[in-house]
Design an enzyme around this catalytic site. Structure first.
Site, PDB file in Angstrom:
ATOM      1  N   ASP A  13      49.058  43.053  36.864  1.00 14.69           N
ATOM      2  CA  ASP A  13      48.692  43.388  35.458  1.00 14.69           C
ATOM      3  C   ASP A  13      48.781  42.528  34.283  1.00 14.69           C
ATOM      4  OD1 ASP A  13      47.665  45.267  33.732  1.00 14.69           O
ATOM      5  OD2 ASP A  13      49.331  46.596  33.705  1.00 14.69           O
ATOM      6  N   HIS A  30      41.114  36.776  34.568  1.00 16.19           N
ATOM      7  CA  HIS A  30      41.111  37.216  36.117  1.00 16.19           C
ATOM      8  C   HIS A  30      40.854  36.011  36.881  1.00 16.19           C
ATOM      9  CE1 HIS A  30      40.779  41.524  35.044  1.00 16.19           C
ATOM     10  NE2 HIS A  30      39.689  41.332  34.518  1.00 16.19           N
ATOM     11  N   LEU A 124      51.928  36.656  58.017  1.00 14.30           N
ATOM     12  CA  LEU A 124      51.748  37.461  57.025  1.00 14.30           C
ATOM     13  C   LEU A 124      50.481  38.093  57.133  1.00 14.30           C
ATOM     14  CD1 LEU A 124      52.414  38.258  53.977  1.00 14.30           C
ATOM     15  CD2 LEU A 124      50.846  36.346  53.166  1.00 14.30           C
TER      16      LEU A 124
HETATM   17  C1  FPP Z   1      44.825  43.932  36.057  1.00 11.37           C
HETATM   18  O1  FPP Z   1      44.682  43.319  34.577  1.00 11.37           O
HETATM   19  C2  FPP Z   1      44.210  43.319  36.778  1.00 11.37           C
HETATM   20  C3  FPP Z   1      43.238  43.892  37.360  1.00 11.37           C
HETATM   21  C4  FPP Z   1      42.525  45.167  37.161  1.00 11.37           C
HETATM   22  C5  FPP Z   1      42.328  43.074  38.339  1.00 11.37           C
HETATM   23  C6  FPP Z   1      43.180  42.310  39.327  1.00 11.37           C
HETATM   24  C7  FPP Z   1      42.302  41.211  39.596  1.00 11.37           C
HETATM   25  C8  FPP Z   1      42.902  39.920  39.783  1.00 11.37           C
HETATM   26  C9  FPP Z   1      44.366  39.298  39.731  1.00 11.37           C
HETATM   27  C10 FPP Z   1      41.993  38.812  40.127  1.00 11.37           C
HETATM   28  C11 FPP Z   1      41.888  37.933  41.232  1.00 11.37           C
HETATM   29  C12 FPP Z   1      42.088  38.767  42.540  1.00 11.37           C
HETATM   30  C13 FPP Z   1      41.718  38.582  43.752  1.00 11.37           C
HETATM   31  C14 FPP Z   1      42.004  39.156  44.689  1.00 11.37           C
HETATM   32  C15 FPP Z   1      40.851  37.451  43.689  1.00 11.37           C
HETATM   33  P1  FPP Z   1      44.203  44.045  33.306  1.00 11.37           P
HETATM   34  O2  FPP Z   1      42.931  43.468  33.349  1.00 11.37           O
HETATM   35  O3  FPP Z   1      44.362  45.306  33.165  1.00 11.37           O
HETATM   36  O4  FPP Z   1      44.905  43.225  32.187  1.00 11.37           O
HETATM   37  P2  FPP Z   1      45.475  43.865  30.725  1.00 11.37           P
HETATM   38  O5  FPP Z   1      46.104  45.170  30.968  1.00 11.37           O
HETATM   39  O6  FPP Z   1      45.938  42.752  30.207  1.00 11.37           O
HETATM   40  O7  FPP Z   1      43.880  44.157  30.110  1.00 11.37           O
END
Ligand code: FPP
Length: 226
Positions: A13, A30, A124
């Protein structure tokens, strides 16, 4: 005796806030998050972790703006195409949990391809939760039991989950300071230890992970006993 970390789960997150704090678009967060995924996956493969389960896209994330959803789907596709060489180099098995039917045919095919290419590895397993929601998984498991008229008990139920061949989660980490589970692995977390860090996921790294693992290894896990 130190606790053994077989299964680590992470709620990744804070990508959006990381980017916004830098005046960047959420998408940049991301992208940087994908680098963190690579780094911590390699760290886990070299430190005897057996399963690393990462919350990449929830069943609720479809409600985000279309532009962000489209970008994430493309990122998963590009990441998988690129990462195959990393999986092969480090002998990492790859697997997806979640409702794959909701994903594009192109992404489903790529997932299948990478799962097949890495299925013989025994170190893993990196598990990406994509279009994953614990309630959705539980309902799908109950439907399977019902369709096949299988007796309902813990073992049979567990075997119908997406995580059927995996051990329960030992340690859950959530980044970005939020303290909630957000519909993640509710059954599998029954006896997990938890760690919440304020670090935004793009800034999370293997040295912080190592400290969290050392803390976990010394926790007093009782599993309901005394
Ligand atoms: C939450 O942060 C994150 C997500 C919903 C997406 C997770 C994706 C990644 C870490 C990108 C890469 C992953 C792979 C597997 C290539 P948020 O966007 O909700 O952040 P915020 O709470 O600060 O808005």
């Amino acid at each position: 005796m130190q606790n053994r970390l077989n299964h680590l789960a992470i709620i990744m997150d804070g990508n959006g806030r990381w980017a916004q704090n830098r005046g960047l678009s959420r998408i940049e967060g991301h992208k940087k998050g994908a680098d963190t995924v690579r780094n911590i996956t390699i760290f886990c493969s070299q430190n005897d972790v057996r399963y690393l389960t990462l919350y990449a896209f929830s069943t609720e994330n479809w409600k985000r703006p279309k532009e962000e959803v489209d970008f994430l789907m493309k990122l998963f596709y590009v990441y998988l195409k690129q990462e195959l060489k990393t999986y092969l180099k480090y002998k990492i098995r790859f697997k997806v949990i979640g409702n794959k039917e909701g994903l594009s045919k192109k992404l489903q095919d790529t997932i299948q391809f990478v799962e097949d290419k890495t299925k013989h590895f025994e170190g893993l397993t990196q598990v990406l939760a994509i279009n994953y929601g614990s309630r959705d998984e539980i309902i799908r498991a109950v439907q399977k039991l019902n369709e096949k008229d299988i007796e309902i008990n813990e073992e049979n139920f567990n075997n119908c989950l997406d995580t059927a061949d995996m051990p329960d989660v030992d340690l859950l980490i959530r980044t970005s300071g939020e303290i909630r589970l957000s519909n993640y692995l509710l059954w599998q977390l029954a006896y997990a230890e938890m760690h919440f860090t304020n670090t935004y996921f793009p800034d999370f790294n293997s040295s912080e992970l190592e400290e969290i693992i050392i803390d976990f290894q010394h926790r007093n896990r009782r599993f309901g006993k005394i």
